[in-house]
Design a protein around this motif. Structure first.
Motif, PDB file in Angstrom:
ATOM      1  N   PRO A  36       0.810  -1.221   0.000  1.00 47.17           N
ATOM      2  CA  PRO A  36       0.000   0.000   0.000  1.00 47.17           C
ATOM      3  C   PRO A  36       0.844   1.271   0.000  1.00 47.17           C
ATOM      4  O   PRO A  36       2.018   1.253   0.379  1.00 47.17           O
ATOM      5  N   PHE A  37       0.210   2.333  -0.428  1.00 49.15           N
ATOM      6  CA  PHE A  37       0.810   3.668  -0.455  1.00 49.15           C
ATOM      7  C   PHE A  37      -0.075   4.598   0.360  1.00 49.15           C
ATOM      8  O   PHE A  37      -1.285   4.648   0.167  1.00 49.15           O
ATOM      9  N   TYR A  38       0.563   5.330   1.300  1.00 44.98           N
ATOM     10  CA  TYR A  38      -0.145   6.290   2.140  1.00 44.98           C
ATOM     11  C   TYR A  38       0.359   7.697   1.853  1.00 44.98           C
ATOM     12  O   TYR A  38       1.567   7.928   1.774  1.00 44.98           O
ATOM     13  N   LEU A  39      -0.569   8.618   1.733  1.00 43.56           N
ATOM     14  CA  LEU A  39      -0.263  10.046   1.631  1.00 43.56           C
ATOM     15  C   LEU A  39      -0.575  10.644   2.997  1.00 43.56           C
ATOM     16  O   LEU A  39      -1.700  10.526   3.492  1.00 43.56           O
ATOM     17  N   VAL A  40       0.428  11.256   3.617  1.00 44.34           N
ATOM     18  CA  VAL A  40       0.283  11.843   4.949  1.00 44.34           C
ATOM     19  C   VAL A  40       0.496  13.346   4.819  1.00 44.34           C
ATOM     20  O   VAL A  40       1.488  13.785   4.227  1.00 44.34           O
ATOM     21  N   VAL A  41      -0.443  14.129   5.348  1.00 40.12           N
ATOM     22  CA  VAL A  41      -0.354  15.584   5.244  1.00 40.12           C
ATOM     23  C   VAL A  41      -0.488  16.196   6.629  1.00 40.12           C
ATOM     24  O   VAL A  41      -1.459  15.938   7.342  1.00 40.12           O
ATOM     25  N   LYS A  42       0.499  17.018   6.997  1.00 41.57           N
ATOM     26  CA  LYS A  42       0.412  17.771   8.249  1.00 41.57           C
ATOM     27  C   LYS A  42      -0.179  19.128   7.914  1.00 41.57           C
ATOM     28  O   LYS A  42       0.420  19.924   7.198  1.00 41.57           O
ATOM     29  N   ILE A  82      -2.456  16.029  11.774  1.00 42.82           N
ATOM     30  CA  ILE A  82      -1.871  15.177  10.742  1.00 42.82           C
ATOM     31  C   ILE A  82      -2.967  14.253  10.227  1.00 42.82           C
ATOM     32  O   ILE A  82      -3.661  13.595  11.014  1.00 42.82           O
ATOM     33  N   TYR A  83      -3.108  14.204   8.911  1.00 46.81           N
ATOM     34  CA  TYR A  83      -4.131  13.404   8.257  1.00 46.81           C
ATOM     35  C   TYR A  83      -3.460  12.443   7.285  1.00 46.81           C
ATOM     36  O   TYR A  83      -2.414  12.768   6.719  1.00 46.81           O
ATOM     37  N   TYR A  84      -4.075  11.283   7.094  1.00 53.93           N
ATOM     38  CA  TYR A  84      -3.511  10.320   6.151  1.00 53.93           C
ATOM     39  C   TYR A  84      -4.603   9.727   5.271  1.00 53.93           C
ATOM     40  O   TYR A  84      -5.771   9.650   5.646  1.00 53.93           O
ATOM     41  N   TYR A  85      -4.166   9.319   4.095  1.00 58.13           N
ATOM     42  CA  TYR A  85      -5.053   8.749   3.080  1.00 58.13           C
ATOM     43  C   TYR A  85      -4.380   7.510   2.511  1.00 58.13           C
ATOM     44  O   TYR A  85      -3.230   7.570   2.090  1.00 58.13           O
ATOM     45  N   LYS A  86      -5.061   6.387   2.565  1.00 58.27           N
ATOM     46  CA  LYS A  86      -4.551   5.160   1.940  1.00 58.27           C
ATOM     47  C   LYS A  86      -5.076   5.138   0.508  1.00 58.27           C
ATOM     48  O   LYS A  86      -6.285   5.087   0.287  1.00 58.27           O
ATOM     49  N   ASP A  87      -4.157   5.183  -0.441  1.00 61.85           N
ATOM     50  CA  ASP A  87      -4.562   5.221  -1.838  1.00 61.85           C
ATOM     51  C   ASP A  87      -5.135   3.874  -2.258  1.00 61.85           C
ATOM     52  O   ASP A  87      -4.556   2.825  -1.980  1.00 61.85           O
ATOM     53  N   ASN A  88      -6.278   3.918  -2.912  1.00 65.45           N
ATOM     54  CA  ASN A  88      -6.944   2.715  -3.401  1.00 65.45           C
ATOM     55  C   ASN A  88      -7.073   2.730  -4.918  1.00 65.45           C
ATOM     56  O   ASN A  88      -7.967   2.088  -5.466  1.00 65.45           O
ATOM     57  N   MET A  89      -6.212   3.501  -5.572  1.00 63.44           N
ATOM     58  CA  MET A  89      -6.175   3.585  -7.034  1.00 63.44           C
ATOM     59  C   MET A  89      -7.471   4.154  -7.632  1.00 63.44           C
ATOM     60  O   MET A  89      -7.747   3.964  -8.801  1.00 63.44           O
ATOM     61  N   LEU A 114     -11.802  11.417   2.374  1.00 61.94           N
ATOM     62  CA  LEU A 114     -11.056  10.165   2.283  1.00 61.94           C
ATOM     63  C   LEU A 114      -9.870  10.113   3.258  1.00 61.94           C
ATOM     64  O   LEU A 114      -9.267   9.064   3.448  1.00 61.94           O
ATOM     65  N   PHE A 115      -9.554  11.255   3.856  1.00 66.30           N
ATOM     66  CA  PHE A 115      -8.440  11.338   4.816  1.00 66.30           C
ATOM     67  C   PHE A 115      -8.945  11.032   6.228  1.00 66.30           C
ATOM     68  O   PHE A 115     -10.064  11.373   6.575  1.00 66.30           O
ATOM     69  N   LYS A 116      -8.071  10.398   7.015  1.00 65.77           N
ATOM     70  CA  LYS A 116      -8.372  10.144   8.430  1.00 65.77           C
ATOM     71  C   LYS A 116      -7.382  10.947   9.251  1.00 65.77           C
ATOM     72  O   LYS A 116      -6.204  11.088   8.893  1.00 65.77           O
ATOM     73  N   LYS A 117      -7.869  11.473  10.380  1.00 63.39           N
ATOM     74  CA  LYS A 117      -6.993  12.225  11.272  1.00 63.39           C
ATOM     75  C   LYS A 117      -6.210  11.253  12.147  1.00 63.39           C
ATOM     76  O   LYS A 117      -6.786  10.319  12.709  1.00 63.39           O
ATOM     77  N   LEU A 118      -4.918  11.490  12.245  1.00 60.94           N
ATOM     78  CA  LEU A 118      -4.064  10.683  13.111  1.00 60.94           C
ATOM     79  C   LEU A 118      -4.424  10.968  14.556  1.00 60.94           C
ATOM     80  O   LEU A 118      -4.498  12.120  14.968  1.00 60.94           O
ATOM     81  N   LYS A 119      -4.652   9.935  15.302  1.00 57.26           N
ATOM     82  CA  LYS A 119      -5.013  10.114  16.718  1.00 57.26           C
ATOM     83  C   LYS A 119      -3.756  10.366  17.544  1.00 57.26           C
ATOM     84  O   LYS A 119      -2.688   9.893  17.215  1.00 57.26           O
ATOM     85  N   GLY A 120      -3.947  11.117  18.625  1.00 60.49           N
ATOM     86  CA  GLY A 120      -2.838  11.325  19.544  1.00 60.49           C
ATOM     87  C   GLY A 120      -2.111  12.583  19.389  1.00 60.49           C
ATOM     88  O   GLY A 120      -2.191  13.498  18.778  1.00 60.49           O
TER      89      GLY A 120
END
Length: 141
Positions: free
Chosen positions: A87-93, A98-105, A135-141
């Motif tokens: 998998p490929f993850y795009l992480v954006v601060k 901080i948010y991340y998105y798992k690319d599903n093509m 489609l982005f999820k917020k990183l917890k913590g």
């Protein structure tokens, strides 16, 4: 002629700081990749488990309902993900987390865009994907 490299020690430090947070949250190691690989990090435990691209923005995650990223970047990361079956993850601060998105093509809106206000060279204007922020999820913590 090759394009000038815009990575600086400051941007690399910001990237590493985010990687350190991800390592703690995801309980893994992030190993910096060579620029020729077109992805920032390999996410590892004893073996490589995923590819991670990290971006920083000086806006909040709610600034727009879409996140813009160059088509070439996504294309390169997807090619690597396909080639390795990882998998490929795009992480954006953003300024609010901080948010991340798992690319599903999936296909995203595709338009000409890029760095307009602070354009560095002609290649800053390019085809860009506009990924729905839902489609982005917020990183917890």
């Amino acid at each position: 002629m090759a394009r000038k490299m815009y990575e600086t020690p400051e941007t690399l430090k910001k990237e590493r700081d985010i990687a350190d947070i991800l390592e703690k949250s995801w309980k893994c190691k992030l190993h910096k990749m060579h620029f020729k690989l077109s992805v920032d990090f390999a996410l590892c435990d004893s073996v490589i488990k995923a590819w991670v691209e990290i971006k920083t923005r000086t806006i909040s995650s709610t600034h727009s309902d879409k996140y813009m990223i160059g088509l070439h970047k996504i294309k390169s990361c997807r090619e690597l993900a396909r080639e390795t079956s990882l998998p490929f993850y795009l992480v954006v601060k953003f300024t609010d987390g901080i948010y991340y998105y798992k690319d599903n093509m999936e296909n995203h809106e595709l338009k000409i865009g890029g760095r307009v206000v602070t354009q560095r060279d002609a290649q800053d204007i390019e085809p860009c994907y506009y990924i729905d922020m839902k489609l982005f999820k917020k990183l917890k913590g």
